[in-house]
Design a protein around this motif. Sequence first.
Motif, PDB file in Angstrom:
ATOM      1  N   GLY A 144       0.981  -1.214  -0.097  1.00 63.41           N
ATOM      2  CA  GLY A 144       0.008  -0.123  -0.098  1.00 63.41           C
ATOM      3  C   GLY A 144       0.905   1.129  -0.179  1.00 63.41           C
ATOM      4  N   MET A 145       1.696   1.458   0.904  1.00 59.53           N
ATOM      5  CA  MET A 145       2.758   2.356   0.800  1.00 59.53           C
ATOM      6  C   MET A 145       3.438   2.607  -0.375  1.00 59.53           C
ATOM      7  SD  MET A 145       2.244   4.049   3.549  1.00 59.53           S
ATOM      8  CE  MET A 145       3.298   5.274   3.219  1.00 59.53           C
ATOM      9  N   SER A 146       3.852   1.520  -1.008  1.00 62.60           N
ATOM     10  CA  SER A 146       4.464   1.547  -2.366  1.00 62.60           C
ATOM     11  C   SER A 146       3.590   2.016  -3.446  1.00 62.60           C
ATOM     12  CB  SER A 146       5.093   0.146  -2.773  1.00 62.60           C
ATOM     13  OG  SER A 146       5.711   0.114  -4.122  1.00 62.60           O
ATOM     14  N   ALA A 147       2.244   1.517  -3.481  1.00 59.66           N
ATOM     15  CA  ALA A 147       1.394   2.275  -4.474  1.00 59.66           C
ATOM     16  C   ALA A 147       1.207   3.807  -4.278  1.00 59.66           C
ATOM     17  CB  ALA A 147       0.162   1.585  -4.369  1.00 59.66           C
ATOM     18  N   TRP A 148       1.025   3.962  -2.656  1.00 58.87           N
ATOM     19  CA  TRP A 148       0.978   5.516  -2.529  1.00 58.87           C
ATOM     20  C   TRP A 148       2.355   6.440  -3.030  1.00 58.87           C
ATOM     21  CZ3 TRP A 148      -3.032   7.981   0.075  1.00 58.87           C
ATOM     22  CH2 TRP A 148      -2.848   9.459   0.478  1.00 58.87           C
ATOM     23  N   SER A 149       3.206   5.830  -2.878  1.00 59.82           N
ATOM     24  CA  SER A 149       4.740   6.692  -3.535  1.00 59.82           C
ATOM     25  C   SER A 149       4.440   6.527  -4.724  1.00 59.82           C
ATOM     26  CB  SER A 149       5.812   5.763  -2.716  1.00 59.82           C
ATOM     27  OG  SER A 149       5.995   5.753  -1.423  1.00 59.82           O
ATOM     28  N   THR A 150       4.384   5.514  -5.530  1.00 60.93           N
ATOM     29  CA  THR A 150       4.106   5.612  -6.797  1.00 60.93           C
ATOM     30  C   THR A 150       3.231   6.653  -7.385  1.00 60.93           C
ATOM     31  OG1 THR A 150       4.929   3.164  -7.096  1.00 60.93           O
ATOM     32  CG2 THR A 150       3.827   4.496  -9.033  1.00 60.93           C
ATOM     33  N   ASN A 151       1.983   6.716  -6.732  1.00 67.32           N
ATOM     34  CA  ASN A 151       0.963   7.793  -7.161  1.00 67.32           C
ATOM     35  C   ASN A 151       1.501   9.192  -6.932  1.00 67.32           C
ATOM     36  OD1 ASN A 151      -1.032   6.186  -8.541  1.00 67.32           O
ATOM     37  ND2 ASN A 151      -1.494   5.393  -6.408  1.00 67.32           N
ATOM     38  N   ALA A 152       2.184   9.374  -5.823  1.00 72.28           N
ATOM     39  CA  ALA A 152       2.727  10.921  -5.522  1.00 72.28           C
ATOM     40  C   ALA A 152       3.798  11.045  -6.292  1.00 72.28           C
ATOM     41  CB  ALA A 152       3.122  10.563  -3.983  1.00 72.28           C
TER      42      ALA A 152
ATOM     43  N   GLU B 236       4.166  10.292  -9.608  1.00 72.75           N
ATOM     44  CA  GLU B 236       3.345  10.610 -10.774  1.00 72.75           C
ATOM     45  C   GLU B 236       2.859  12.091 -10.572  1.00 72.75           C
ATOM     46  OE1 GLU B 236       1.940  10.282 -14.589  1.00 72.75           O
ATOM     47  OE2 GLU B 236       3.413   9.165 -13.336  1.00 72.75           O
ATOM     48  N   VAL B 237       2.132  12.274  -9.516  1.00 71.03           N
ATOM     49  CA  VAL B 237       1.697  13.814  -9.441  1.00 71.03           C
ATOM     50  C   VAL B 237       2.759  14.703  -9.642  1.00 71.03           C
ATOM     51  CG1 VAL B 237       0.558  15.178  -7.660  1.00 71.03           C
ATOM     52  CG2 VAL B 237      -0.414  12.940  -8.186  1.00 71.03           C
ATOM     53  N   ASN B 238       3.786  14.445  -8.760  1.00 74.35           N
ATOM     54  CA  ASN B 238       4.847  15.316  -8.743  1.00 74.35           C
ATOM     55  C   ASN B 238       5.601  15.649 -10.234  1.00 74.35           C
ATOM     56  OD1 ASN B 238       5.055  16.345  -6.369  1.00 74.35           O
ATOM     57  ND2 ASN B 238       6.421  14.872  -5.317  1.00 74.35           N
ATOM     58  N   ARG B 239       5.694  14.756 -10.970  1.00 72.78           N
ATOM     59  CA  ARG B 239       6.013  14.422 -12.162  1.00 72.78           C
ATOM     60  C   ARG B 239       5.122  15.256 -13.391  1.00 72.78           C
ATOM     61  NH1 ARG B 239       7.494   9.587 -12.230  1.00 72.78           N
ATOM     62  NH2 ARG B 239       5.659   8.736 -13.184  1.00 72.78           N
ATOM     63  N   THR B 240       4.070  14.922 -13.059  1.00 76.22           N
ATOM     64  CA  THR B 240       3.099  15.329 -14.326  1.00 76.22           C
ATOM     65  C   THR B 240       2.405  16.643 -14.145  1.00 76.22           C
ATOM     66  OG1 THR B 240       2.192  13.184 -14.324  1.00 76.22           O
ATOM     67  CG2 THR B 240       0.833  14.711 -15.371  1.00 76.22           C
ATOM     68  N   LEU B 241       2.087  17.055 -12.640  1.00 77.22           N
ATOM     69  CA  LEU B 241       1.435  18.406 -12.333  1.00 77.22           C
ATOM     70  C   LEU B 241       2.079  19.564 -12.889  1.00 77.22           C
ATOM     71  CD1 LEU B 241      -0.771  19.802 -11.056  1.00 77.22           C
ATOM     72  CD2 LEU B 241       0.385  19.634  -8.774  1.00 77.22           C
ATOM     73  N   PRO B 242       3.611  19.624 -12.567  1.00 72.08           N
ATOM     74  CA  PRO B 242       4.271  20.893 -13.238  1.00 72.08           C
ATOM     75  C   PRO B 242       4.061  21.143 -14.746  1.00 72.08           C
ATOM     76  CG  PRO B 242       5.742  19.882 -11.668  1.00 72.08           C
ATOM     77  CD  PRO B 242       4.514  18.943 -11.979  1.00 72.08           C
ATOM     78  N   ARG B 243       4.058  19.977 -15.379  1.00 67.26           N
ATOM     79  CA  ARG B 243       3.974  19.925 -16.894  1.00 67.26           C
ATOM     80  C   ARG B 243       2.583  20.495 -17.199  1.00 67.26           C
ATOM     81  NH1 ARG B 243       1.565  16.935 -20.195  1.00 67.26           N
ATOM     82  NH2 ARG B 243       1.586  14.888 -18.741  1.00 67.26           N
ATOM     83  N   LEU B 244       1.495  19.933 -16.533  1.00 67.79           N
ATOM     84  CA  LEU B 244       0.247  20.282 -16.915  1.00 67.79           C
ATOM     85  C   LEU B 244      -0.120  21.828 -16.465  1.00 67.79           C
ATOM     86  CD1 LEU B 244      -1.622  16.998 -15.833  1.00 67.79           C
ATOM     87  CD2 LEU B 244      -1.193  17.701 -17.907  1.00 67.79           C
TER      88      LEU B 244
ATOM     89  N   LEU C  97      -2.339  20.408  -3.161  1.00 63.92           N
ATOM     90  CA  LEU C  97      -2.713  19.091  -3.057  1.00 63.92           C
ATOM     91  C   LEU C  97      -1.868  18.021  -3.377  1.00 63.92           C
ATOM     92  CD1 LEU C  97      -5.051  17.069  -2.342  1.00 63.92           C
ATOM     93  CD2 LEU C  97      -5.633  17.148  -4.708  1.00 63.92           C
ATOM     94  N   GLY C  98      -0.940  18.251  -4.451  1.00 63.41           N
ATOM     95  CA  GLY C  98       0.259  17.246  -4.654  1.00 63.41           C
ATOM     96  C   GLY C  98       1.236  17.351  -3.387  1.00 63.41           C
ATOM     97  N   GLU C  99       1.539  18.402  -3.065  1.00 66.99           N
ATOM     98  CA  GLU C  99       2.533  18.531  -1.667  1.00 66.99           C
ATOM     99  C   GLU C  99       1.675  17.818  -0.562  1.00 66.99           C
ATOM    100  OE1 GLU C  99       2.896  22.653  -1.200  1.00 66.99           O
ATOM    101  OE2 GLU C  99       4.211  23.019  -2.892  1.00 66.99           O
ATOM    102  N   GLN C 100       0.609  17.816  -0.372  1.00 68.70           N
ATOM    103  CA  GLN C 100      -0.123  17.128   0.709  1.00 68.70           C
ATOM    104  C   GLN C 100      -0.118  15.654   0.464  1.00 68.70           C
ATOM    105  OE1 GLN C 100      -4.012  19.053   1.067  1.00 68.70           O
ATOM    106  NE2 GLN C 100      -3.190  20.844   2.083  1.00 68.70           N
ATOM    107  N   ILE C 101      -0.287  15.035  -0.789  1.00 61.83           N
ATOM    108  CA  ILE C 101      -0.321  13.726  -0.892  1.00 61.83           C
ATOM    109  C   ILE C 101       1.151  13.190  -0.758  1.00 61.83           C
ATOM    110  CG2 ILE C 101      -0.096  12.309  -2.808  1.00 61.83           C
ATOM    111  CD1 ILE C 101      -2.459  13.878  -4.150  1.00 61.83           C
TER     112      ILE C 101
END
Length: 114
Positions: free
Chosen positions: A18-26, A28-36, A78-82
């Motif tokens: 579960g923590m691994s999945a959370w980290s992977t999603n976080a 992804e948010v950090n990588r994608t959000l700045p571009r978007l 929100l990305g920072e909070q995640i």
Amino acid sequence: MNERWDGAYIARSVVDRGMSAWSTNAEEVNRTLPRLAGEVEKNLAAAPWGAGAEGDAFRQAHLRDGGPVEMINQCKRLGEQIVDAGDRLRQAIDNTRQTDADIDHDLTRLTREV
């Protein structure tokens, strides 16, 4: 191996997955959000609504109450909070597991001394 936590058994492998999945999603948010966010900001800077009265009315309505700029700022927060929540949760889990191990060690030592 199952570990006791507040009267419940928690499978370490399940928590780790579960923590691994959370980290992977976080990540992804950090990588994608700045571009978007950059794409939205670039499009806003292009002022596609034009210079006429209709364009100005659209711009005012579109940017009212912060508009997409406020949305971008909220997404960044929100990305920072995640990311922060995952880090804090991992630390809480590690602290709990270490406390349980310390208690088990103390109980084992006390049993031998009696």
